[in-house]
Write a protein that holds these residues in place. Structure first.
Motif, PDB file in Angstrom:
ATOM      1  N   TYR A  28      -9.047   3.272  -7.690  1.00 47.22           N
ATOM      2  CA  TYR A  28      -8.470   4.110  -6.642  1.00 47.22           C
ATOM      3  C   TYR A  28      -9.274   3.944  -5.349  1.00 47.22           C
ATOM      4  O   TYR A  28     -10.500   3.999  -5.365  1.00 47.22           O
ATOM      5  N   SER A  29      -8.557   3.768  -4.241  1.00 43.87           N
ATOM      6  CA  SER A  29      -9.211   3.771  -2.934  1.00 43.87           C
ATOM      7  C   SER A  29      -9.403   5.223  -2.492  1.00 43.87           C
ATOM      8  O   SER A  29      -8.914   6.151  -3.139  1.00 43.87           O
TER       9      SER A  29
ATOM     10  N   HIS B 176       0.834  -1.201   0.000  1.00 41.23           N
ATOM     11  CA  HIS B 176       0.000   0.000   0.000  1.00 41.23           C
ATOM     12  C   HIS B 176       0.870   1.252   0.000  1.00 41.23           C
ATOM     13  O   HIS B 176       0.579   2.227  -0.716  1.00 41.23           O
TER      14      HIS B 176
ATOM     15  N   TRP C  65     -14.958  11.474  -4.905  1.00 40.03           N
ATOM     16  CA  TRP C  65     -14.794  10.022  -4.815  1.00 40.03           C
ATOM     17  C   TRP C  65     -15.975   9.414  -4.066  1.00 40.03           C
ATOM     18  O   TRP C  65     -16.538   8.402  -4.498  1.00 40.03           O
TER      19      TRP C  65
ATOM     20  N   LYS D 167     -18.824   6.955  -5.805  1.00 33.12           N
ATOM     21  CA  LYS D 167     -18.930   5.550  -5.378  1.00 33.12           C
ATOM     22  C   LYS D 167     -20.269   5.230  -4.737  1.00 33.12           C
ATOM     23  O   LYS D 167     -20.883   4.202  -5.035  1.00 33.12           O
TER      24      LYS D 167
ATOM     25  N   GLU E 120      -6.005   6.712  -1.695  1.00 33.75           N
ATOM     26  CA  GLU E 120      -5.243   6.923  -2.922  1.00 33.75           C
ATOM     27  C   GLU E 120      -5.770   8.119  -3.708  1.00 33.75           C
ATOM     28  O   GLU E 120      -4.991   8.864  -4.310  1.00 33.75           O
TER      29      GLU E 120
ATOM     30  N   ASN F 151      -6.085  -1.742  -9.932  1.00 32.68           N
ATOM     31  CA  ASN F 151      -7.319  -1.707  -9.143  1.00 32.68           C
ATOM     32  C   ASN F 151      -7.890  -0.293  -9.124  1.00 32.68           C
ATOM     33  O   ASN F 151      -7.171   0.678  -9.366  1.00 32.68           O
TER      34      ASN F 151
END
Length: 207
Positions: A137-138, A3, A60, A64, A141, A135
């Motif tokens: 983006y968290s 990470h 974000w 989501k 991130e 993957n």
């Protein structure tokens, strides 16, 4: 460790490799308009970093948990523009009330961020796939990408402002004075930053 490596890769990529101004060529209007003086460039750069960080977190979450969840992600661009405009207005009012000194220091640069397409660009990028990991983006991130993209934008502004202040004292042909020499300088800066594209930050940090 993985990470942390991802965050380092995102940070270095946003600042150097995928710099919004010098690699993606986004946000060129404020880049050329505000880079005449170093003090103006620093003020605009700090404001962009601040707004990009806030916009990245808000957009974000909205994308989501609202747009994607209700199947209306095709409204992403319109919603993001409205969110960014609202955030800039809220930040402007909050600074005017609670920190008048900072509000006066930023001046006209804060409302100008609403029309800076780099802010919209980083918000859209955060909803896609992280090319370093494969993957999405968290949340963390996306914030790191927003902050470091703003830092990259500020870095380009400061470098350009420093060069343009030096050029004011240089003996330049009259036909190249003003924007023409600024375009040439920006092109040379973009070529210089292109050298970062070959670096493998994952390998350098043991990823």
């Amino acid at each position: 460790m993985e990470h942390l490596t991802s965050l380092i890769g995102i940070s270095m990529g946003a600042v150097l490799i995928n710099n919004f101004v010098l690699s993606r060529f986004i946000g060129l209007c404020p880049f050329f308009g505000v880079s005449k003086k170093l003090s103006n460039a620093i003020g605009m750069g700090m404001a962009v970093v601040f707004v990009m960080a806030i916009a990245s977190s808000f957009t974000w979450v909205i994308n989501k948990y609202i747009l994607v969840s209700f199947g209306v992600d095709y409204l992403q661009t319109i919603v993001f523009i409205l969110v960014i405009a609202a955030l800039v207005q809220l930040v402007e009012m909050a600074l005017q009330k609670y920190s008048p000194a900072l509000y006066e220091a930023l001046g006209i640069y804060l409302p100008l961020i609403t029309t800076n397409c780099a802010v919209l660009g980083v918000a859209i990028i955060n909803t896609g796939i992280n090319q370093l990991t494969g993957n999405p983006y968290s949340f963390v991130e996306s914030i790191v990408n927003g902050v470091t993209s703003g830092i990259g934008f500020m870095l380009a502004l400061i470098l350009m402002a420093g060069l343009r202040e030096k050029l004011e004292l240089a003996d330049i042909p009259k036909t190249l004075e003003g924007l023409p020499i600024a375009f040439i300088t920006a092109g040379l800066m973009a070529l210089a930053f292109l050298g970062f594209a070959g670096l493998n930050f994952f390998k350098s940090v043991g990823g």
